[in-house]
Write a protein that holds these residues in place. Structure first.
Motif, mmCIF file in Angstrom:
data_model
loop_
_atom_site.group_PDB
_atom_site.id
_atom_site.type_symbol
_atom_site.label_atom_id
_atom_site.label_comp_id
_atom_site.label_asym_id
_atom_site.label_seq_id
_atom_site.Cartn_x
_atom_site.Cartn_y
_atom_site.Cartn_z
ATOM 1 N N PHE A 1 0.804 -1.229 0.000
ATOM 2 C CA PHE A 1 0.000 0.000 0.000
ATOM 3 C C PHE A 1 0.828 1.265 0.000
ATOM 4 C CE2 PHE A 1 -3.564 -2.475 2.171
ATOM 5 C CZ PHE A 1 -4.086 -2.810 0.942
ATOM 6 N N PHE A 2 2.077 1.180 0.459
ATOM 7 C CA PHE A 2 2.885 2.397 0.447
ATOM 8 C C PHE A 2 2.951 2.948 -0.971
ATOM 9 C CE2 PHE A 2 4.951 0.320 4.202
ATOM 10 C CZ PHE A 2 4.427 1.197 5.124
ATOM 11 N N ALA A 3 2.933 2.046 -1.941
ATOM 12 C CA ALA A 3 3.019 2.476 -3.330
ATOM 13 C C ALA A 3 1.648 2.697 -3.951
ATOM 14 C CB ALA A 3 3.777 1.430 -4.155
ATOM 15 N N VAL A 4 0.663 1.860 -3.549
ATOM 16 C CA VAL A 4 -0.589 1.887 -4.300
ATOM 17 C C VAL A 4 -1.740 2.594 -3.595
ATOM 18 C CG1 VAL A 4 0.031 -0.220 -5.473
ATOM 19 C CG2 VAL A 4 -1.337 -0.353 -3.401
ATOM 20 N N LEU A 5 -1.616 2.851 -2.298
ATOM 21 C CA LEU A 5 -2.707 3.525 -1.613
ATOM 22 C C LEU A 5 -2.394 4.974 -1.297
ATOM 23 C CD1 LEU A 5 -4.102 0.833 0.830
ATOM 24 C CD2 LEU A 5 -4.946 1.517 -1.401
ATOM 25 N N ILE B 1 -14.035 4.433 -10.620
ATOM 26 C CA ILE B 1 -12.798 3.700 -10.353
ATOM 27 C C ILE B 1 -11.807 3.936 -11.486
ATOM 28 C CG2 ILE B 1 -11.830 1.420 -9.905
ATOM 29 C CD1 ILE B 1 -14.615 0.537 -9.020
ATOM 30 N N PRO B 2 -10.555 4.317 -11.164
ATOM 31 C CA PRO B 2 -9.547 4.523 -12.210
ATOM 32 C C PRO B 2 -9.298 3.237 -13.003
ATOM 33 C CG PRO B 2 -8.830 5.448 -10.109
ATOM 34 C CD PRO B 2 -10.054 4.643 -9.825
ATOM 35 N N GLY B 3 -8.823 3.392 -14.189
ATOM 36 C CA GLY B 3 -8.619 2.241 -15.064
ATOM 37 C C GLY B 3 -7.614 1.233 -14.554
ATOM 38 N N ASN B 4 -6.658 1.678 -13.734
ATOM 39 C CA ASN B 4 -5.631 0.754 -13.246
ATOM 40 C C ASN B 4 -5.975 0.160 -11.888
ATOM 41 O OD1 ASN B 4 -5.322 3.064 -11.686
ATOM 42 N ND2 ASN B 4 -3.102 2.811 -11.501
ATOM 43 N N ALA B 5 -7.228 0.355 -11.441
ATOM 44 C CA ALA B 5 -7.615 -0.105 -10.113
ATOM 45 C C ALA B 5 -8.733 -1.139 -10.186
ATOM 46 C CB ALA B 5 -8.080 1.074 -9.265
ATOM 47 N N VAL B 6 -8.769 -2.026 -9.168
ATOM 48 C CA VAL B 6 -9.838 -3.015 -9.066
ATOM 49 C C VAL B 6 -10.879 -2.581 -8.040
ATOM 50 C CG1 VAL B 6 -8.398 -4.928 -9.826
ATOM 51 C CG2 VAL B 6 -8.502 -4.381 -7.391
ATOM 52 N N VAL B 7 -10.443 -1.763 -7.076
ATOM 53 C CA VAL B 7 -11.316 -1.266 -6.021
ATOM 54 C C VAL B 7 -10.912 0.166 -5.703
ATOM 55 C CG1 VAL B 7 -12.065 -1.552 -3.612
ATOM 56 C CG2 VAL B 7 -11.619 -3.571 -5.006
ATOM 57 N N GLN B 8 -11.869 0.964 -5.264
ATOM 58 C CA GLN B 8 -11.566 2.302 -4.800
ATOM 59 C C GLN B 8 -12.249 2.518 -3.448
ATOM 60 O OE1 GLN B 8 -10.921 6.206 -7.175
ATOM 61 N NE2 GLN B 8 -13.133 6.049 -6.885
ATOM 62 N N VAL B 9 -11.469 2.902 -2.439
ATOM 63 C CA VAL B 9 -11.988 3.110 -1.087
ATOM 64 C C VAL B 9 -11.862 4.585 -0.736
ATOM 65 C CG1 VAL B 9 -11.791 2.498 1.345
ATOM 66 C CG2 VAL B 9 -11.316 0.777 -0.412
ATOM 67 N N GLY B 10 -12.983 5.253 -0.625
ATOM 68 C CA GLY B 10 -12.969 6.667 -0.279
ATOM 69 C C GLY B 10 -12.153 7.508 -1.240
ATOM 70 N N THR C 1 -9.520 6.508 -2.863
ATOM 71 C CA THR C 1 -8.154 5.983 -2.972
ATOM 72 C C THR C 1 -8.181 4.609 -3.623
ATOM 73 O OG1 THR C 1 -7.465 7.171 -0.986
ATOM 74 C CG2 THR C 1 -6.072 5.363 -1.704
ATOM 75 N N PRO C 2 -7.503 4.453 -4.772
ATOM 76 C CA PRO C 2 -7.593 3.186 -5.499
ATOM 77 C C PRO C 2 -6.689 2.095 -4.937
ATOM 78 C CG PRO C 2 -6.208 4.718 -6.706
ATOM 79 C CD PRO C 2 -6.742 5.470 -5.513
ATOM 80 N N ILE C 3 -7.148 0.871 -5.072
ATOM 81 C CA ILE C 3 -6.308 -0.314 -4.876
ATOM 82 C C ILE C 3 -6.003 -0.809 -6.278
ATOM 83 C CG2 ILE C 3 -6.231 -2.680 -4.003
ATOM 84 C CD1 ILE C 3 -8.170 -1.850 -1.808
ATOM 85 N N THR C 4 -4.758 -0.723 -6.656
ATOM 86 C CA THR C 4 -4.394 -0.982 -8.042
ATOM 87 C C THR C 4 -4.397 -2.458 -8.384
ATOM 88 O OG1 THR C 4 -2.035 -1.150 -7.589
ATOM 89 C CG2 THR C 4 -2.908 1.053 -8.042
ATOM 90 N N LYS C 5 -4.455 -2.702 -9.662
ATOM 91 C CA LYS C 5 -4.423 -4.076 -10.149
ATOM 92 C C LYS C 5 -3.084 -4.730 -9.821
ATOM 93 C CE LYS C 5 -5.372 -6.930 -14.204
ATOM 94 N NZ LYS C 5 -5.702 -6.953 -15.646
#
Length: 384
Positions: free
Chosen positions: A15-19, A28-37, A39-43
């Motif tokens: 998460f240091f890199a992706v959150l 949801i951004p194209g490079n993410a599978v989930v977005q929380v508030g 903030t995306p969680i990337t693929k």
């Protein structure tokens, strides 16, 4: 705990890199599978943890794990074919369709585990930020070193663990950070609950007075018979001079007391059958009584000794009552917090189609799996 949960629960995330990305609007951004508030969680984070979870299936052999590869599952099917034991005599090898179904099930299980972990970790980080709860890098490193030294006394063992689990030290450090944040959130929520008032303590003492002291105890001798006539005969023999013990051994059908000459030590009120209990605790010491009819038969009895009960005063009980009420209030506060925490963050969790789990906003369990709703989320909350 499943073998898939174990490696995920033991580790952190990337998460240091992706959150740490800036919040994005418009879905949801194209490079993410989930977005929380926002903030995306990337693929890439998802794929990293799929690899970690799949590593658990490789054990300690160091073999490269087979990660199910939807939608065709070509590599997974090939791996299953290569590693499957030779069919026993008279049996046929699994079909391509059966292997594909197995791969689909493996993928779904891994996906549920990984998304549940990634989402719940994001929730903890988000809640800590909103509450102003922080942990320093020094705290994290100190805790990490303690855990590492306990579980891996030798450096070579730790390096082997990293190699076979597919994780980095940064993964582990963040998991430690998440645990520390969760603990601090719990502490903050618990401290916000007021301490019990004197009125609450007194009310509890009055309503639970039986807890503060010891009940009266009576030593008794009993004889149980099937019929009233047998009970009267046993009583007559004792009254004519025979010892209670000898009559109990020859007449009683109660195996427990019969073996000890009819004696029962330290009987407290409510311990025996209702009719016998009432008779014992209204009897005078040394007076032979009965027969008393019960569902088990007919009793004759004699009280041989009594030990008076004792009770603690409010002053003597106050400290323990205060401690108990404080613990109850803290638990109630934590339970309320967890409920609100889940509702709050689930409402902020948007999941891309194909990556929907029970922690996603608007989640609806599939009809065929309605009984198992929520199994995939495996959400770890600050109180869990």
């Amino acid at each position: 705990m499943s073998r898939l949960t174990r490696p995920i629960a033991a580790l952190g995330a990337v998460f240091f890199a992706v959150l740490g990305l800036a919040a994005c609007g418009g879905g949801i951004p194209g490079n993410a599978v989930v977005q929380v508030g926002g903030t995306p969680i990337t693929k890439s984070a998802f794929e990293h943890w799929m690899s970690v979870a799949a590593s658990s299936t490789a054990g300690t052999t160091g073999a490269k794990p087979a990660i199910p590869d939807p939608p065709t599952y070509t590599a997974c099917i090939a791996h299953l074919k290569a590693t499957a034991p030779k069919p026993a005599k008279g049996q046929t090898a699994p079909t391509e369709a059966a292997l594909k179904t197995q791969c689909e099930q493996q993928y779904k299980s891994l996906q549920q585990e990984v998304l549940g972990f990634l989402i719940s970790s994001s929730w903890v980080l988000g809640e800590a930020e909103s509450l102003g709860v922080k942990v320093s890098d020094k705290e994290v490193k100190k805790q990490f070193e303690q855990i590492k030294n306990q579980q891996f006394p030798k450096a070579a063992e730790f390096q082997k663990f990293l190699a076979t689990s597919g994780q980095s030290v940064s993964d582990l450090l963040l998991r430690v950070k998440l645990n520390l944040l969760s603990s601090k959130i719990q502490q903050k929520v618990a401290k916000e609950k007021h301490t019990p008032s004197q009125a609450e303590i007194e009310k509890y003492y009055k309503e639970h007075s039986s807890q503060f002291g010891t009940p009266e105890k009576r030593d008794v001798r009993i004889i149980l018979t099937k019929t009233e006539a047998q009970a009267k005969q046993a009583k007559k023999e004792i009254e004519s001079g025979k010892s209670f013990a000898s009559v109990a051994k020859s007449k009683s059908i109660d195996p427990t007391s019969k073996a000890s000459g009819g004696e029962l030590k330290g009987v407290v009120k409510g311990q025996e059958e209702k009719a016998l209990d009432e008779a014992i605790f209204s009897a005078k010491k040394g007076v032979l009584g009965g027969p008393v009819k019960t569902p088990f038969g007919y009793y004759i009895y004699e009280v041989t000794g009594t030990t008076a009960g004792s009770s603690q005063t409010l002053a003597q009980s106050q400290a323990s009552i205060k401690q108990q009420l404080t613990a109850q209030q803290q638990q109630q506060a934590l339970s309320k917090f967890v409920k609100e925490f889940k509702k709050k963050w689930m409402g902020k969790t948007e999941c891309r189609s194909g990556f929907v789990v029970a922690d996603c906003k608007g989640y609806k369990a599939p009809k065929a799996a309605a009984g198992a709703a929520g199994a995939g989320g495996a959400t770890e909350t600050p109180a869990g």
